[in-house]
Design a protein around this motif. Structure first.
Motif, PDB file in Angstrom:
ATOM      1  N   GLU A 128       0.816  -1.217   0.000  1.00 32.50           N
ATOM      2  CA  GLU A 128       0.000   0.000   0.000  1.00 32.50           C
ATOM      3  C   GLU A 128       0.855   1.275   0.000  1.00 32.50           C
ATOM      4  OE1 GLU A 128      -3.660   2.117   2.515  1.00 32.50           O
ATOM      5  OE2 GLU A 128      -3.019   0.076   3.008  1.00 32.50           O
ATOM      6  N   ASP A 129       1.820   1.378   0.923  1.00 31.02           N
ATOM      7  CA  ASP A 129       2.662   2.570   0.961  1.00 31.02           C
ATOM      8  C   ASP A 129       3.592   2.646  -0.249  1.00 31.02           C
ATOM      9  OD1 ASP A 129       1.668   3.872   3.143  1.00 31.02           O
ATOM     10  OD2 ASP A 129       3.527   3.826   4.301  1.00 31.02           O
ATOM     11  N   HIS A 130       4.056   1.506  -0.705  1.00 35.50           N
ATOM     12  CA  HIS A 130       4.906   1.449  -1.901  1.00 35.50           C
ATOM     13  C   HIS A 130       4.177   2.063  -3.098  1.00 35.50           C
ATOM     14  CE1 HIS A 130       8.129  -0.565  -4.359  1.00 35.50           C
ATOM     15  NE2 HIS A 130       7.195  -0.476  -5.286  1.00 35.50           N
ATOM     16  N   ILE A 131       2.958   1.645  -3.303  1.00 28.91           N
ATOM     17  CA  ILE A 131       2.161   2.142  -4.432  1.00 28.91           C
ATOM     18  C   ILE A 131       1.810   3.618  -4.247  1.00 28.91           C
ATOM     19  CG2 ILE A 131      -0.135   1.958  -5.486  1.00 28.91           C
ATOM     20  CD1 ILE A 131       0.194  -1.115  -5.235  1.00 28.91           C
ATOM     21  N   ALA A 132       1.467   4.022  -3.014  1.00 33.19           N
ATOM     22  CA  ALA A 132       1.152   5.428  -2.753  1.00 33.19           C
ATOM     23  C   ALA A 132       2.347   6.321  -3.059  1.00 33.19           C
ATOM     24  CB  ALA A 132       0.709   5.603  -1.306  1.00 33.19           C
ATOM     25  N   TYR A 133       3.525   5.862  -2.704  1.00 31.08           N
ATOM     26  CA  TYR A 133       4.749   6.638  -2.965  1.00 31.08           C
ATOM     27  C   TYR A 133       4.974   6.800  -4.470  1.00 31.08           C
ATOM     28  CZ  TYR A 133       9.639   8.154  -2.454  1.00 31.08           C
ATOM     29  OH  TYR A 133      10.825   8.864  -2.498  1.00 31.08           O
ATOM     30  N   LEU A 134       4.871   5.704  -5.207  1.00 31.93           N
ATOM     31  CA  LEU A 134       5.124   5.766  -6.640  1.00 31.93           C
ATOM     32  C   LEU A 134       4.071   6.594  -7.373  1.00 31.93           C
ATOM     33  CD1 LEU A 134       6.343   2.129  -7.394  1.00 31.93           C
ATOM     34  CD2 LEU A 134       7.713   4.214  -7.205  1.00 31.93           C
ATOM     35  N   LYS A 135       2.840   6.591  -6.870  1.00 32.11           N
ATOM     36  CA  LYS A 135       1.809   7.445  -7.467  1.00 32.11           C
ATOM     37  C   LYS A 135       2.190   8.923  -7.321  1.00 32.11           C
ATOM     38  CE  LYS A 135      -2.308   4.516  -7.085  1.00 32.11           C
ATOM     39  NZ  LYS A 135      -3.618   4.317  -6.398  1.00 32.11           N
ATOM     40  N   ALA A 136       2.801   9.259  -6.185  1.00 37.51           N
ATOM     41  CA  ALA A 136       3.199  10.648  -5.935  1.00 37.51           C
ATOM     42  C   ALA A 136       4.522  11.003  -6.610  1.00 37.51           C
ATOM     43  CB  ALA A 136       3.308  10.893  -4.435  1.00 37.51           C
ATOM     44  N   LEU A 137       5.306   9.981  -6.968  1.00 40.27           N
ATOM     45  CA  LEU A 137       6.595  10.219  -7.629  1.00 40.27           C
ATOM     46  C   LEU A 137       6.355  10.350  -9.124  1.00 40.27           C
ATOM     47  CD1 LEU A 137       9.682  10.410  -7.054  1.00 40.27           C
ATOM     48  CD2 LEU A 137       9.800   7.960  -7.615  1.00 40.27           C
ATOM     49  N   ALA A 138       5.784  11.468  -9.513  1.00 44.10           N
ATOM     50  CA  ALA A 138       5.444  11.687 -10.922  1.00 44.10           C
ATOM     51  C   ALA A 138       6.713  11.818 -11.752  1.00 44.10           C
ATOM     52  CB  ALA A 138       4.596  12.949 -11.049  1.00 44.10           C
ATOM     53  N   PRO A 139       6.605  11.609 -13.063  1.00 42.26           N
ATOM     54  CA  PRO A 139       7.781  11.826 -13.920  1.00 42.26           C
ATOM     55  C   PRO A 139       8.307  13.243 -13.726  1.00 42.26           C
ATOM     56  CG  PRO A 139       6.022  10.768 -15.146  1.00 42.26           C
ATOM     57  CD  PRO A 139       5.435  11.168 -13.824  1.00 42.26           C
ATOM     58  N   PRO A 140       9.617  13.421 -13.672  1.00 47.98           N
ATOM     59  CA  PRO A 140      10.185  14.757 -13.450  1.00 47.98           C
ATOM     60  C   PRO A 140       9.705  15.756 -14.497  1.00 47.98           C
ATOM     61  CG  PRO A 140      11.876  13.073 -13.304  1.00 47.98           C
ATOM     62  CD  PRO A 140      10.657  12.400 -13.839  1.00 47.98           C
ATOM     63  N   SER A 141       9.406  16.980 -14.054  1.00 45.17           N
ATOM     64  CA  SER A 141       8.989  18.015 -14.990  1.00 45.17           C
ATOM     65  C   SER A 141      10.178  18.481 -15.816  1.00 45.17           C
ATOM     66  CB  SER A 141       8.393  19.200 -14.225  1.00 45.17           C
ATOM     67  OG  SER A 141       9.333  19.708 -13.301  1.00 45.17           O
ATOM     68  N   ALA A 142       9.878  19.078 -16.951  1.00 44.72           N
ATOM     69  CA  ALA A 142      10.931  19.558 -17.838  1.00 44.72           C
ATOM     70  C   ALA A 142      11.806  20.576 -17.112  1.00 44.72           C
ATOM     71  CB  ALA A 142      10.317  20.181 -19.080  1.00 44.72           C
ATOM     72  N   SER A 143      13.099  20.469 -17.285  1.00 42.27           N
ATOM     73  CA  SER A 143      14.037  21.350 -16.608  1.00 42.27           C
ATOM     74  C   SER A 143      15.190  21.664 -17.536  1.00 42.27           C
ATOM     75  CB  SER A 143      14.560  20.685 -15.329  1.00 42.27           C
ATOM     76  OG  SER A 143      15.624  21.425 -14.772  1.00 42.27           O
ATOM     77  N   SER A 144      15.787  22.820 -17.320  1.00 41.07           N
ATOM     78  CA  SER A 144      16.961  23.186 -18.112  1.00 41.07           C
ATOM     79  C   SER A 144      18.192  22.418 -17.662  1.00 41.07           C
ATOM     80  CB  SER A 144      17.218  24.689 -17.993  1.00 41.07           C
ATOM     81  OG  SER A 144      17.435  25.051 -16.630  1.00 41.07           O
ATOM     82  N   LEU A 145      18.096  21.779 -16.483  1.00 40.95           N
ATOM     83  CA  LEU A 145      19.225  21.023 -15.943  1.00 40.95           C
ATOM     84  C   LEU A 145      19.054  19.537 -16.195  1.00 40.95           C
ATOM     85  CD1 LEU A 145      19.706  22.695 -12.442  1.00 40.95           C
ATOM     86  CD2 LEU A 145      21.016  23.120 -14.528  1.00 40.95           C
ATOM     87  N   PRO A 146      20.151  18.825 -16.446  1.00 45.10           N
ATOM     88  CA  PRO A 146      20.057  17.359 -16.483  1.00 45.10           C
ATOM     89  C   PRO A 146      19.705  16.834 -15.099  1.00 45.10           C
ATOM     90  CG  PRO A 146      22.344  18.067 -16.578  1.00 45.10           C
ATOM     91  CD  PRO A 146      21.516  19.304 -16.709  1.00 45.10           C
ATOM     92  N   LEU A 147      19.120  15.650 -15.074  1.00 41.67           N
ATOM     93  CA  LEU A 147      18.601  15.089 -13.834  1.00 41.67           C
ATOM     94  C   LEU A 147      19.174  13.706 -13.573  1.00 41.67           C
ATOM     95  CD1 LEU A 147      16.317  15.147 -11.543  1.00 41.67           C
ATOM     96  CD2 LEU A 147      14.949  13.872 -13.188  1.00 41.67           C
ATOM     97  N   ILE A 148      19.486  13.456 -12.305  1.00 43.25           N
ATOM     98  CA  ILE A 148      19.834  12.119 -11.841  1.00 43.25           C
ATOM     99  C   ILE A 148      18.853  11.749 -10.737  1.00 43.25           C
ATOM    100  CG2 ILE A 148      21.534  10.698 -10.644  1.00 43.25           C
ATOM    101  CD1 ILE A 148      23.709  12.368 -11.976  1.00 43.25           C
ATOM    102  N   MET A 149      18.182  10.620 -10.880  1.00 46.26           N
ATOM    103  CA  MET A 149      17.308  10.091  -9.833  1.00 46.26           C
ATOM    104  C   MET A 149      17.921   8.778  -9.349  1.00 46.26           C
ATOM    105  SD  MET A 149      13.266   8.925  -9.871  1.00 46.26           S
ATOM    106  CE  MET A 149      12.644  10.547 -10.355  1.00 46.26           C
ATOM    107  N   LEU A 150      18.080   8.659  -8.045  1.00 45.18           N
ATOM    108  CA  LEU A 150      18.751   7.473  -7.517  1.00 45.18           C
ATOM    109  C   LEU A 150      18.280   7.201  -6.097  1.00 45.18           C
ATOM    110  CD1 LEU A 150      22.473   8.445  -6.652  1.00 45.18           C
ATOM    111  CD2 LEU A 150      20.562  10.035  -6.701  1.00 45.18           C
ATOM    112  N   GLY A 151      18.558   5.983  -5.662  1.00 43.38           N
ATOM    113  CA  GLY A 151      18.173   5.597  -4.314  1.00 43.38           C
ATOM    114  C   GLY A 151      17.649   4.175  -4.274  1.00 43.38           C
ATOM    115  N   ASP A 152      16.879   3.884  -3.244  1.00 42.42           N
ATOM    116  CA  ASP A 152      16.311   2.552  -3.034  1.00 42.42           C
ATOM    117  C   ASP A 152      14.871   2.554  -3.549  1.00 42.42           C
ATOM    118  OD1 ASP A 152      15.437   0.104  -2.190  1.00 42.42           O
ATOM    119  OD2 ASP A 152      16.123   0.316  -0.120  1.00 42.42           O
ATOM    120  N   PHE A 153      14.635   1.866  -4.667  1.00 38.33           N
ATOM    121  CA  PHE A 153      13.305   1.802  -5.262  1.00 38.33           C
ATOM    122  C   PHE A 153      12.538   0.560  -4.806  1.00 38.33           C
ATOM    123  CE2 PHE A 153      15.657   4.672  -7.892  1.00 38.33           C
ATOM    124  CZ  PHE A 153      14.730   5.584  -8.361  1.00 38.33           C
ATOM    125  N   ASN A 154      13.212  -0.332  -4.100  1.00 36.79           N
ATOM    126  CA  ASN A 154      12.590  -1.569  -3.611  1.00 36.79           C
ATOM    127  C   ASN A 154      11.887  -2.353  -4.709  1.00 36.79           C
ATOM    128  OD1 ASN A 154      12.953  -2.447  -0.802  1.00 36.79           O
ATOM    129  ND2 ASN A 154      12.336  -0.355  -0.309  1.00 36.79           N
TER     130      ASN A 154
END
Length: 235
Positions: A128-154
């Motif tokens: 339940e919390d796993h799915i709630a988190y991913l629902k809130a983790l929307a695709p990153p919005s467009a940015s002028s900076l390159p992006l790195i996303m990292l961590g524990d995705f389980n």
């Protein structure tokens, strides 16, 4: 630019496991490090730190952060909430300078499938919390900076064990990024549930894993990850 990620399983710099994790990360020459489940100042030296909020739903222990970002340079524009509805204390985003220019970094620690099921608040169903988190983790919005996303995705990538909804939501969150740690990374014997992903123009010149298992015992319940980034040269 070298980036490292290792869930330290709450081992502090005073433990032999924490010291070994720190030594291996420092030996990589990393400029940016993400340490989920970090206890205290795990890395020594001149580092700048950005941490997630303290309260992640379990008893608060001084010095603990579910997500900690470390940089050789300072952090700016720090955010600790991705969007409403995300389980707290498991997200931090910030911008730092690197040898490849300014980078926006998002550190995550997605709840494991049994978060608050039989421990913690005990008011959740599995995933339940796993799915709630991913629902809130929307695709990153467009940015002028390159992006790195990292961590524990389980979740491993690709994943054949998690519920279809959880797999689909993770794919959506990572849709605009390249996951450099999918499958079985060189140096490891198993797929990782921690990941390092990026947008263009970054490309991975090298991706290696650091096995948690040692002759003395496991350093963590997660393996370490190292990605050496370069810039894609326009054709």
């Amino acid at each position: 630019m070298i980036v490292a990620c290792w869930n330290a399983a709450w081992h502090s710099s005073r433990s032999w496991q924490g010291k070994a994790i720190s030594q291996r990360i420092l030996a990589s020459g990393a400029e940016i490090v993400c340490i989920p489940e970090c206890q205290g100042e795990l890395l020594e030296g001149e580092w700048h730190v950005a941490r997630s909020e303290t309260n992640y739903g379990y008893p608060i222990v001084p010095g603990r952060s579910k997500v900690t970002l470390w940089s050789r340079n300072g952090w700016r524009d720090i955010e600790r909430t991705a969007s409403r509805g995300m389980p707290g204390g498991r997200f931090v985003a910030a911008t730092t300078a690197t040898s490849l220019g300014a980078v926006r970094v998002i550190g995550v620690c997605v709840p494991w499938y049994a978060a608050h099921v039989s421990t913690g608040r005990r008011d959740r169903r599995p995933w339940e919390d796993h799915i709630a988190y991913l629902k809130a983790l929307a695709p990153p919005s467009a940015s002028s900076l390159p992006l790195i996303m990292l961590g524990d995705f389980n979740q491993a990538v690709p994943n054949r064990r998690a519920p279809a909804e959880a797999v689909s939501l993770l794919e959506t969150a990572l849709a605009d990024l390249t996951v450099h740690t999918s499958g079985v990374v060189s140096g490891l014997s198993r797929p990782s549930v921690c990941h390092i992903a990026s947008t263009r123009p970054f490309v991975a010149a090298k991706t290696i894993g650091i096995a948690a298992e040692t002759e003395r015992g496991p350093l963590s319940d997660h393996d370490g990850l190292i990605v050496e980034f370069d810039l894609r040269v326009p054709a």
